[in-house]
Design an enzyme around this catalytic site. Structure first.
Site, PDB file in Angstrom:
ATOM      1  N   SER A   1     -93.520 -61.074  12.116  1.00 33.60           N
ATOM      2  CA  SER A   1     -92.321 -60.574  11.835  1.00 33.60           C
ATOM      3  C   SER A   1     -92.267 -58.902  11.700  1.00 33.60           C
ATOM      4  O   SER A   1     -92.609 -58.083  12.553  1.00 33.60           O
ATOM      5  CB  SER A   1     -91.790 -61.114  10.603  1.00 33.60           C
ATOM      6  OG  SER A   1     -90.515 -60.865  10.302  1.00 33.60           O
ATOM      7  N   HIS A   2     -92.052 -58.442  10.456  1.00 36.28           N
ATOM      8  CA  HIS A   2     -91.845 -56.791  10.285  1.00 36.28           C
ATOM      9  C   HIS A   2     -93.381 -56.385  10.002  1.00 36.28           C
ATOM     10  O   HIS A   2     -93.328 -55.299   9.479  1.00 36.28           O
ATOM     11  CB  HIS A   2     -90.967 -56.852   8.922  1.00 36.28           C
ATOM     12  CG  HIS A   2     -91.591 -57.621   7.850  1.00 36.28           C
ATOM     13  ND1 HIS A   2     -91.538 -58.827   7.748  1.00 36.28           N
ATOM     14  CD2 HIS A   2     -92.062 -57.319   6.446  1.00 36.28           C
ATOM     15  CE1 HIS A   2     -92.041 -59.131   6.617  1.00 36.28           C
ATOM     16  NE2 HIS A   2     -92.709 -58.479   5.852  1.00 36.28           N
TER      17      HIS A   2
ATOM     18  N   ASP B   1     -85.939 -55.990  13.053  1.00 38.49           N
ATOM     19  CA  ASP B   1     -87.299 -55.834  12.609  1.00 38.49           C
ATOM     20  C   ASP B   1     -88.141 -56.507  14.118  1.00 38.49           C
ATOM     21  O   ASP B   1     -87.590 -56.691  15.240  1.00 38.49           O
ATOM     22  CB  ASP B   1     -87.739 -56.842  11.579  1.00 38.49           C
ATOM     23  CG  ASP B   1     -87.463 -58.269  11.890  1.00 38.49           C
ATOM     24  OD1 ASP B   1     -86.837 -58.698  12.491  1.00 38.49           O
ATOM     25  OD2 ASP B   1     -88.177 -58.973  10.988  1.00 38.49           O
TER      26      ASP B   1
ATOM     27  N   ASP C   1     -89.511 -59.251  15.026  1.00 38.93           N
ATOM     28  CA  ASP C   1     -89.130 -60.215  15.757  1.00 38.93           C
ATOM     29  C   ASP C   1     -87.695 -60.650  15.862  1.00 38.93           C
ATOM     30  O   ASP C   1     -87.212 -61.606  16.305  1.00 38.93           O
ATOM     31  CB  ASP C   1     -89.693 -61.510  15.272  1.00 38.93           C
ATOM     32  CG  ASP C   1     -89.553 -61.755  14.000  1.00 38.93           C
ATOM     33  OD1 ASP C   1     -88.966 -60.905  13.107  1.00 38.93           O
ATOM     34  OD2 ASP C   1     -89.564 -63.038  13.421  1.00 38.93           O
TER      35      ASP C   1
ATOM     36  N   ASP D   1     -85.438 -61.069  13.343  1.00 38.69           N
ATOM     37  CA  ASP D   1     -84.676 -62.072  12.552  1.00 38.69           C
ATOM     38  C   ASP D   1     -84.074 -61.157  11.251  1.00 38.69           C
ATOM     39  O   ASP D   1     -83.013 -61.728  10.646  1.00 38.69           O
ATOM     40  CB  ASP D   1     -85.168 -63.113  12.279  1.00 38.69           C
ATOM     41  CG  ASP D   1     -86.693 -62.810  11.485  1.00 38.69           C
ATOM     42  OD1 ASP D   1     -87.004 -61.741  11.425  1.00 38.69           O
ATOM     43  OD2 ASP D   1     -87.526 -64.028  11.159  1.00 38.69           O
ATOM     44  N   ARG D   2     -84.529 -59.908  11.281  1.00 36.10           N
ATOM     45  CA  ARG D   2     -84.060 -59.134   9.995  1.00 36.10           C
ATOM     46  C   ARG D   2     -82.942 -58.291  10.470  1.00 36.10           C
ATOM     47  O   ARG D   2     -82.906 -57.874  11.527  1.00 36.10           O
ATOM     48  CB  ARG D   2     -85.153 -58.371   9.208  1.00 36.10           C
ATOM     49  CG  ARG D   2     -86.112 -59.405   8.737  1.00 36.10           C
ATOM     50  CD  ARG D   2     -87.137 -58.702   7.971  1.00 36.10           C
ATOM     51  NE  ARG D   2     -88.066 -59.577   7.101  1.00 36.10           N
ATOM     52  CZ  ARG D   2     -88.574 -59.252   5.902  1.00 36.10           C
ATOM     53  NH1 ARG D   2     -88.590 -58.136   5.410  1.00 36.10           N
ATOM     54  NH2 ARG D   2     -89.355 -59.935   5.547  1.00 36.10           N
TER      55      ARG D   2
ATOM     56  N   GLU E   1     -82.240 -61.624   0.335  1.00 39.38           N
ATOM     57  CA  GLU E   1     -82.327 -60.324  -0.035  1.00 39.38           C
ATOM     58  C   GLU E   1     -83.354 -59.291   0.733  1.00 39.38           C
ATOM     59  O   GLU E   1     -83.290 -58.263   1.083  1.00 39.38           O
ATOM     60  CB  GLU E   1     -82.690 -60.149  -1.560  1.00 39.38           C
ATOM     61  CG  GLU E   1     -84.108 -60.921  -1.947  1.00 39.38           C
ATOM     62  CD  GLU E   1     -85.365 -60.473  -1.380  1.00 39.38           C
ATOM     63  OE1 GLU E   1     -85.616 -59.265  -0.943  1.00 39.38           O
ATOM     64  OE2 GLU E   1     -86.237 -61.229  -0.938  1.00 39.38           O
TER      65      GLU E   1
ATOM     66  N   LYS F   1     -82.998 -66.850  10.385  1.00 35.97           N
ATOM     67  CA  LYS F   1     -81.848 -65.472  10.116  1.00 35.97           C
ATOM     68  C   LYS F   1     -82.113 -64.837  11.608  1.00 35.97           C
ATOM     69  O   LYS F   1     -82.944 -64.878  12.232  1.00 35.97           O
ATOM     70  CB  LYS F   1     -82.535 -64.659   8.996  1.00 35.97           C
ATOM     71  CG  LYS F   1     -84.329 -64.257   9.314  1.00 35.97           C
ATOM     72  CD  LYS F   1     -84.591 -63.793   7.945  1.00 35.97           C
ATOM     73  CE  LYS F   1     -85.750 -63.107   7.939  1.00 35.97           C
ATOM     74  NZ  LYS F   1     -86.959 -64.139   7.935  1.00 35.97           N
TER      75      LYS F   1
HETATM   76  C1  G16 Z   1     -90.177 -64.318   5.829  1.00 39.22           C
HETATM   77  C2  G16 Z   1     -89.222 -65.461   5.657  1.00 39.22           C
HETATM   78  C3  G16 Z   1     -87.964 -65.070   4.800  1.00 39.22           C
HETATM   79  C4  G16 Z   1     -88.467 -64.425   3.399  1.00 39.22           C
HETATM   80  C5  G16 Z   1     -89.505 -63.276   3.780  1.00 39.22           C
HETATM   81  C6  G16 Z   1     -90.026 -62.470   2.717  1.00 39.22           C
HETATM   82  O1  G16 Z   1     -89.336 -63.375   6.704  1.00 39.22           O
HETATM   83  O2  G16 Z   1     -88.848 -66.057   6.907  1.00 39.22           O
HETATM   84  O3  G16 Z   1     -87.431 -66.221   4.606  1.00 39.22           O
HETATM   85  O4  G16 Z   1     -87.387 -64.016   2.592  1.00 39.22           O
HETATM   86  O5  G16 Z   1     -90.385 -63.791   4.607  1.00 39.22           O
HETATM   87  O6  G16 Z   1     -90.982 -63.385   2.161  1.00 39.22           O
HETATM   88  P1  G16 Z   1     -92.007 -62.885   1.153  1.00 39.22           P
HETATM   89  O7  G16 Z   1     -91.402 -62.482  -0.284  1.00 39.22           O
HETATM   90  O8  G16 Z   1     -92.826 -64.327   0.689  1.00 39.22           O
HETATM   91  O9  G16 Z   1     -92.929 -61.900   1.592  1.00 39.22           O
HETATM   92  P2  G16 Z   1     -89.984 -62.615   8.021  1.00 39.22           P
HETATM   93  O10 G16 Z   1     -88.930 -61.784   8.549  1.00 39.22           O
HETATM   94  O11 G16 Z   1     -91.116 -61.899   7.429  1.00 39.22           O
HETATM   95  O12 G16 Z   1     -90.186 -63.849   8.823  1.00 39.22           O
END
Ligand code: G16
Length: 542
Positions: A112-113, A276, A278, A280-281, A363, A375
């Site tokens: 992801s990010h 981001d 991938d 989704d953000r 958030e 997302k």
């Molecule tokens: C993932 C999850 C999200 C979550 C985020 C932050 O996002 O898919 O639902 O809100 O992590 O999670 P944490 O607070 O546990 O780091 P992504 O965009 O990283 O796949």
């Protein structure tokens, strides 16, 4: 030729908030990725002859693991693999492809990010047939299997030609390499008023989309520039790079600072957005105003009826617990259900499948709807564009009017990254231990009303998820939430979520950190953050 390879378990393959994320060298250990993929397959039933979607965000090590996954899928008996060209599929596009082709599930390779490159992060996540991240009962089974696994199945076959669209075979399995963008772009076109957005661009509307050298570049070029007629160059940093150009592909005010500075400058375009690693953000910035993800969820929910795909109205809204309550007020006005889930998109799946919610948000810069089960960064950008095309008002005016109607939820998140795990766990354990005595106590002038450890009771399948974050609610409705991140790859990240509700429009112009200064002090007094972590300030403020 089918090969059964003997292996030994790794003890650290517990999926986090969103799949297994580790440093690349961890994934490069012999059998590491294979063990995890086989643990996924061993935890599933009934996939023989069915389709598996495989794609990733293009980060370093993506192509190698795609080839591994294809061989293992064939050896384990899948009938068909649907793979994005070049091994690429954004996370929301993968979710759509799983749904469109009625696949059994999908493997999404992404961290992801998190940053990418030979010494940075990699990840693997399994999504189920509804297109969404596997629920906890599946991820728990995968982890249990990973602790005892002693063999994996693969084939002795040459690499698949990932860059050639069309059909190939691997063992007894068909591999279909598809254009990663076209299905997704068509879905977006079915949801939004493209002619109205096109007309707005034609009238001189200016925007910048920062793809952060990550997966959304080709999607943004096709949708914004080719289909919507935005000028060439609207999508910036649009060539995906395996190391994201050495940056964190995290669309927040720290890592997308250039975009933020541009949007705050005199020469700012009308609209700025980013996605981001991938895809989704999302990050949404109007001329002179950053829209917090929590506010963006509320605003999009309040205005979604302006887009053709949502003109029938919303069935309900869902948000993660640490997300601000701004959307709750919209749900109340619309007279629809509001659901509060733990952090993690996987918790929205049941609500979306059951038709209880249409729009969801977090958030952590995530917003999406029932069009997929992830997302979706570009979806959020396009819904914003649709709203702007319908209302023809600046973002700032729309946001300020929304606050005037519903009140403003001042909101900020303070992250303490790479804290020693022991210190972070100790802080959380102590907080849990004193939940009972906090009510009635005063911190930085604020009196605690209630304090608890959030537990979610899924209204659809009845499952219960405990220990999802410490909530401290103060008299007057302000709150502080403490949670440890489940997506980091080194040490622990303490997240402190701070929120204050302000109904009075005359008080809506205060700088956020100033508006919540007393809550920041209270959070430190309650949890002893500085003293326990040795940090006198957060590493990231969003
Ligand atoms: C993932 C999850 C999200 C979550 C985020 C932050 O996002 O898919 O639902 O809100 O992590 O999670 P944490 O607070 O546990 O780091 P992504 O965009 O990283 O796949």
């Amino acid at each position: 030729m089918l090969k059964t390879v003997a292996t030994k378990p790794f003890s650290d393959q517990k999926p986090g908030t969103s799949g297994l994320r580790k440093k690349v060298p961890v994934f490069q250990q012999p059998n590491y990725a294979e063990n995890f993929i086989q643990s996924v397959f061993d935890s599933l039933e009934g996939f023989a002859g069915k389709a598996l979607v495989i794609g990733g965000d293009g980060r370093f090590y993506n192509r190698e693991v795609i080839q591994t996954a294809i061989r293992m899928a064939a050896a384990n008996g899948f009938g068909r693999a649907i793979v994005g060209q070049g091994g690429i599929l954004s996370t929301p596009a993968a979710s759509h492809v799983i749904r469109k082709f009625k696949a059994f599930g999908g493997l999404i390779l992404s961290a992801s990010h998190n940053p990418g490159g030979p010494h940075e992060d990699f990840g693997i996540k399994y999504n189920i047939g509804n297109g969404g991240p596997a629920p906890e009962k599946v991820t728990e089974a995968v982890f249990a299997r990973s602790k005892v696994i002693d063999r994996y199945l693969t084939l002795d076959t040459p690499d698949v030609a990932l860059d050639i669209i069309g059909t190939q075979t691997v063992g007894g399995m068909t591999v279909e390499v598809i254009d990663p963008v076209s299905d997704y772009a068509a879905l977006m076109e079915s949801l939004f008023d493209f002619p109205a957005i096109r007309a707005m661009f034609k009238d001189g509307f200016r925007m910048v989309f920062d793809a952060m050298h990550a997966v959304t570049g080709p999607y943004a070029k096709e949708i914004l520039e080719n289909r919507l007629g935005a000028p060439a160059g609207t999508a910036r940093n649009a060539t995906p790079l395996p190391d994201f150009g050495g940056h964190h592909p995290d669309p927040n005010l720290v890592h997308a600072k250039e975009l933020y500075d541009l949007m705050m400058s005199a020469d700012a375009p009308d609209f700025g957005a980013a996605s981001d690693g991938d895809g989704d953000r999302n990050l949404i910035i109007g001329k002179g105003i950053f829209v917090t993800p929590s506010d963006s969820l509320a605003l999009l929910a309040a205005n979604a009826h302006l887009a053709p795909g949502y003109k029938a109205g919303l069935k309900g809204i869902a948000r993660s617990m640490p997300t601000s309550a701004a959307a709750d007020r919209v749900a109340e006005k619309l007279g629809v259900g509001m659901y509060e889930t733990p952090t993690g998109w996987k918790f929205f799946g049941n609500l979306l499948d059951a038709g209880m919610a249409t729009i969801c948000g977090e958030e952590s810069a995530g917003t999406g709807s029932d069009h997929v089960r992830e997302k979706d960064g570009l979806w959020a950008v396009l819904l914003w564009l649709n709203v702007l095309a319908a209302r023809r008002q600046p973002v700032k005016d729309i946001v300020v009017a929304h606050w005037r109607e519903f009140g403003r939820n001042y909101y900020t998140r303070h992250d303490y990254e790479e804290v020693e795990s022991e210190a972070a766990n100790g802080l959380m354990a102590d907080l849990r231990g004193k939940l009972g005595v906090l009510p009635g106590l005063k911190f930085a002038g604020l009196v605690v009303e209630t304090a608890d450890d959030f537990a979610y009771h899924d209204p659809v399948d009845g499952s219960v998820s405990r220990n999802q974050g410490i909530r401290v609610l103060f008299q007057g409705g302000s709150r502080v939430v403490f949670r440890l991140s489940g997506t980091g790859t080194s040490g622990a990240t303490l997240r402190v979520y701070i929120e204050r509700y302000e109904p009075d429009a005359a008080q809506h112009g205060i700088e956020t950190q100033e508006a919540v200064a007393d809550l920041i002090r209270a959070a430190d007094e309650i949890a002893g953050i500085a003293q326990r972590t040795g940090r006198d300030r957060p590493s990231v403020i969003t």
